[in-house]
Design an enzyme around this catalytic site. Structure first.
Site, short mmCIF file in Angstrom:
data_model
loop_
_atom_site.label_atom_id
_atom_site.label_comp_id
_atom_site.label_asym_id
_atom_site.label_seq_id
_atom_site.Cartn_x
_atom_site.Cartn_y
_atom_site.Cartn_z
N SER A 90 20.89 10.26 3.78
CA SER A 90 22.02 9.94 3.44
C SER A 90 23.47 9.41 3.74
O SER A 90 24.66 9.91 3.88
CB SER A 90 22.97 10.99 2.96
N GLU A 121 19.03 13.34 73.56
CA GLU A 121 19.16 11.64 73.78
C GLU A 121 19.04 11.13 74.53
O GLU A 121 17.89 10.02 75.13
CB GLU A 121 19.09 11.22 72.21
#
Length: 822
Positions: free
Chosen positions: A484, A87
């Site tokens: 239960s 770049e």
């Protein structure tokens, strides 16, 4: 002549001044509303939130932009070199703009006028920072000038390293990845410091145009661009000629990392954590905040929990026969391509999607769904297999027109073109290679939670058979009747308020008027046992005893304890609630049992141990214990620091031991006797709701609480005998056998001061001899077996009026005052 020259010179100067003034006005107009570059000093980009298991394994990542911020000092020099070469090779020497590069770009653009070619930019890294952070991406000369001016100002305000750091963390690489750290993970599943030269070069090639250098769609172009970067690195002196040649010879080697969840079997847990983070901090914090989340999950235990629950659901489902194929496809052409479009269960990797190619007397010839290549393309390989009649025997009973039919041949069950699920047959299940077993996703579902009772840390959680099939979490979101399994709460309330395990309650018919109606509860299976101790009542799960006990002490007390234990937020004070007719979740039930397991301390269930922000600061931790001496910087003969447990004591520790001891009896002699084969101290309780719509079991050892239920998502009867003891308890047993196999058995600790007294287990009276009816019962100081025999609820039984409905044995027990059937 001189005068004429002077005249033209004057005109030239005037024009130059006018042009300069015009340029100054133009540039001034462009710069008067330039963005404030000082915001770069407070740069906080959207960063990926990462979720980890308790052992550090990555579970999931969440991000709108898949980015992990990486300080410039943590970026290896060769990675920097790759980006500088690609770049801006003069980055560390220019003032923000590259004059020579800019001149070359201007000349090139002039030459390309009218050609339709895209303008050449020649932007430096600093200019790209200015564009990416402060400007738009529009290709105009105005923007380029503004960009250059900002670049010069940025260079004066920040160091080169800071500018490069901003650049490397902001740029887009494709595949949803932003920043070099995110790109390294996304493309190569590596950290930045693990990148090789050719990998760093490829990543450096991407910012120019990620789609132009796509690793699979434009492989040749990507290789060409990567190798150009490698060449630039060599030309700039960052690598040797040998290194460059070797790097250029390498393939791209891209292995895309999938997003979402990563840990096998953890989808339900991960999704629950995701929702909790959003509830705490909001959506933006999750997808942009860069949080680091350490969860409580034990990956090994999670896998065992998933397998145990899945097997339990499958066992029930297969006994009900085969419901038919998942669909059909045309197999006259390339069946592989058609089959590849069928959605499978990605979180059940043991299963494969297949199509029946031929069906006969001996079994099914099948074709397996082709695998996807790394590029996402469908593999050209077509794999076949065989399902023998033996390995689909359970499916020989199948549904046809709503009725169950028994097939004589596999060809009666499935025809060519049918899409099915299959699993590789194990050793001994099929002769030869290529053998598979027929499978089907069960209709029945369930949820399961495993928790540390001392901390509330959720170690494993399964929300259903398959997250891919249904994301609904039945461990936390499904509200079901516990039946239960709720009774221990009732009994704990009683034991905490004057009753003892040896208190005797009548197990006989009872009628309760509810408005204009009369409610007559029944025991499971019918019948009555007569006067029985509380221990026998919970071991045999006697409904009538529980209703009588709740009536005797008052439902307001039961509701108080149910809310204190976290089972319900606001429990209705009606007697039916004592039998678990209210709706709650598996998570809440497991948390309630954890209180009984840990000696009565309040529990806050947690899936998260700690959350840190993007800077590493802890913003949440589950452990709220105080430690005054833990922050000492040195030792100066001070005493060792102590963790102070400041949790609320919601149940007497002695009561907690009593109810634990009684639930050990449930495992040893009661409705969960199948759990006793674990061969270690376990306490627990089964739960079965009306018409067997839900089957529960919640149990624990001294250090682990596990609870689960099984039932249809839209509750309906599962069939006679589908009880908590028959369906849920075996899943619990299977899970515990696996996770505890290498751990020594631990006994439940008897609280100091508690007395163990031998009693007659039927009458609750002090034992006066030895024999099978004698049991050691736990009593609090100041309590013990009753001196005289009395029965709670005796006065409510009118034996003469109900003689036809009471069994002879129960009648004799009531008349004689002895313990009857249990």
């Amino acid at each position: 002549m001189l005068r004429l020259i002077g005249y033209f010179f004057g005109i030239g100067i005037a024009l130059a001044l006018l042009v300069a003034a015009g340029v100054a006005i133009y540039v001034g107009d462009l710069t008067k509303d330039l963005p404030d570059y000082e915001v770069l000093a407070k740069y906080e980009p959207p960063v990926t939130t990462r979720v980890h298991a308790s052992d550090g394994v990555l579970m999931a990542e969440y991000a709108r932009e898949r980015r992990l911020f990486l300080p410039i000092k943590a970026v290896p020099d060769r990675v920097k070199a790759a980006f500088l070469s690609a770049e801006d090779k003069n980055f560390y020497s220019h003032p923000g703009i590259d004059v020579y590069g800019l001149a070359r770009a201007v000349v090139t653009n002039i030459r390309n006028i009218g050609s339709g070619a895209r303008p050449v930019g020649a932007s430096t890294i600093t200019q790209q920072v200015a564009k990416n952070f402060l400007l738009t991406s529009r290709q105009t000369y105005d923007r380029k000038i503004r960009e250059a001016i900002l670049a010069l100002r940025i260079e004066q305000a920040f160091t080169k390293d800071r500018i490069l750091e901003l650049y490397l963390n902001e740029i887009f690489f494709g595949f949803g990845a932003y920043g070099i750290a995110g790109a390294a993970l996304t493309y190569f599943d590596k950290s930045v410091n693990e990148l090789e030269i050719h990998e760093a070069a490829y990543l450096a090639a991407l910012p120019k145009g990620p789609n132009n250098y796509h690793p699979f769609r434009h492989t040749e172009r990507a290789l060409e661009r990567r190798n150009w970067v490698i060449g630039q690195m060599r030309q700039n002196g960052y690598i040797t000629a040998e290194e460059a040649a070797q790097a250029a010879s390498m393939p791209l080697g891209v292995k895309p990392r999938r997003s979402g969840t990563y840990m096998f079997a953890g989808e339900y847990f991960t999704e629950e954590v995701r929702r909790e983070i959003i509830d705490r901090y909001g959506v933006d914090a999750l997808y942009e905040g860069g949080l680091s989340v350490r969860t409580t999950i034990d990956p090994k235990m999670q896998k065992v929990a998933r397998k145990a629950l899945q097997q339990g659901l499958m066992n029930y489902d297969m006994l009900r026969g085969y419901r038919g194929p998942a669909g059909t496809i045309d197999i006259s052409g390339d069946w592989g391509m058609a089959l590849s479009e069928v959605k499978g269960l990605y979180d059940v990797p043991e299963w494969h999607v297949a199509v029946v190619l031929a069906a006969g007397e001996e079994g099914l010839d099948i074709g397996l769904q082709p695998e996807k290549e790394v590029s996402g393309e469908i593999s050209s390989e077509r794999v076949r297999g065989f399902v023998s009649k033996k390995n689909m025997q359970w499916a020989m009973r199948y549904k046809k027109d709503g009725k169950t039919v028994k097939a004589k041949s596999p060809a009666d069950v499935l025809q060519p073109g049918a899409v099915v699920f299959v699993e590789k047959a194990g050793s001994g299940e099929e002769e030869g290679e290529g053998g598979y077993k027929l499978r089907q996703p069960p209709e029945i579902e369930g949820g399961m939670v495993a928790m540390d009772p001392h901390t509330g840390r959720v170690l494993a959680m399964v929300g259903g058979f398959s997250f891919a099939e249904s994301e609904f979490n039945r461990a936390t979101q499904a509200k079901r009747q516990p039946g239960s399994a709720f009774k221990p709460i009732v009994y704990a309330a009683a034991l905490d308020n004057g009753y003892t395990p040896a208190s005797v309650v009548m197990d006989g018919p009872i009628s309760v008027r509810v408005g204009n109606d009369v409610w007559e509860p029944k025991n499971y299976g019918g019948g009555f046992a007569g006067p029985s101790t509380l221990r026998l009542g919970i071991e045999k799960s006697r409904n009538l005893m529980t209703v009588r006990l709740a009536k005797d002490m008052g439902m307001n007390l039961v509701a108080e304890y149910a809310e204190r234990f976290g089972v319900y937020d606001d429990m209705s004070q009606v007697l039916a609630m004592a039998l678990g007719s209210g709706e709650t979740t598996v998570m809440r039930m497991v948390s309630a049992y954890a209180i009984m397991a840990n000696g009565g301390k309040q529990i806050k269930p947690s899936l998260i141990d700690r959350i840190q922000d993007r800077y590493g600061k802890t913003v949440y931790k589950h452990d709220e214990r105080l430690c005054e001496g833990c922050s000492a910087t040195s030792w100066v003969n001070q005493p060792e620091p102590e963790l102070i447990d400041n949790r609320e004591q919601v149940l007497d520790p002695m009561t907690a031991y009593q109810i634990t001891s009684m639930m050990q009896g449930v495992v040893q002699r009661g409705t969960a006797v199948t759990v006793s084969k674990l061969g270690r101290p376990v306490a627990g309780k089964t739960g079965t709701t009306n018409d067997e719509k839900d089957a529960w079991f919640v149990g624990y050892t001294p250090d682990l609480v596990v609870g689960l239920y099984m039932g249809f998502d839209t509750p309906r009867p599962m069939g006679h005998g589908s009880t908590g003891g028959g369906l849920a308890a075996p899943v619990f047993t299977d899970f515990m056998a696996q996770v505890l196999k290498d751990k020594p058995p631990l006994e439940f600790q008897v609280p100091e001061g508690m007395k163990l007294i031998a009693i007659d287990r039927k009458t609750g009276m002090r034992a006066d001899g030895e024999g099978g009816g004698i049991i050691m019962e736990a009593f609090k100081p100041g309590t013990g077996p009753a001196d005289s025999y009395s029965v709670i609820g005796m006065e409510n039984i009118a034996i003469q009026e109900r003689a036809k409905t009471i069994s002879p044995q129960a009648s004799r027990a009531i008349s004689g005052g002895a313990g009857g059937l249990y």
